[in-house]
Design a protein around this motif. Structure first.
Motif, short mmCIF file in Angstrom:
data_model
loop_
_atom_site.label_atom_id
_atom_site.label_comp_id
_atom_site.label_asym_id
_atom_site.label_seq_id
_atom_site.Cartn_x
_atom_site.Cartn_y
_atom_site.Cartn_z
N SER A 28 46.95 38.41 29.72
CA SER A 28 46.14 38.81 30.80
C SER A 28 46.43 37.96 32.02
CB SER A 28 44.51 38.77 30.56
OG SER A 28 43.71 38.94 31.38
N GLU A 32 47.79 39.12 35.66
CA GLU A 32 47.11 38.93 36.84
C GLU A 32 48.07 37.90 37.87
OE1 GLU A 32 43.24 36.51 38.14
OE2 GLU A 32 43.02 37.29 36.29
N THR A 36 49.63 39.13 41.69
CA THR A 36 49.28 38.51 42.81
C THR A 36 50.56 37.87 43.27
OG1 THR A 36 47.14 37.75 41.87
CG2 THR A 36 47.83 36.52 43.73
N ARG A 61 47.30 48.03 33.61
CA ARG A 61 46.91 46.67 33.30
C ARG A 61 46.52 46.87 31.89
NH1 ARG A 61 43.93 46.53 37.29
NH2 ARG A 61 45.33 45.74 38.78
#
Length: 120
Positions: A28, A32, A36, A61
């Motif tokens: 996770s 993430e 980014t 995701r």
């Protein structure tokens, strides 16, 4: 949905041993962070060159975070990219030779031709 972005993630993570381990241990957080920091970088261009619109949808995701390679396959991720990355992450967890590859084949065995389009 962006098959390009899925494949870019698989490709860039697979080519960095540190990212492979990070993705194995913290999927996770890695997804993430990668989204980014790297999703909008243009491959093979100088730093600073980027786009602004690429991001994973919820299905992508979720599949990446759960290491769900059958779902990634169904979403159009290139099977060679998923196989090589997941071998790097999970082969060590199997005692028998080709253990993960056999598990990969078993979990994808219900897929029938024609497979999802993998063109980006």
């Amino acid at each position: 949905m962006s098959k390009y972005l899925l494949n870019k993630f698989l490709y860039t993570v697979d080519r960095d041993a540190v990212l492979v381990e990070r993705y194995r241990e913290d999927p996770s957080g890695t997804v993430e962070w990668w989204e980014t920091e790297y999703a909008n970088r243009i491959l093979n261009c100088p730093d600073g060159e980027s786009s602004t619109w690429l991001k994973f949808d919820e299905a992508e995701r979720a599949a990446l975070v759960s290491h769900d390679y059958p779902a990634l396959f169904d979403l159009g991720a290139h099977p060679f990219l998923t196989l090589t990355l997941f071998i790097a992450m999970f082969e060590r967890d199997y005692d028998e030779p080709l253990g993960f590859q056999l598990e990969y084949a078993r979990r994808l065995s219900d897929r029938k031709l024609p497979y999802p389009d993998i063109a980006t």
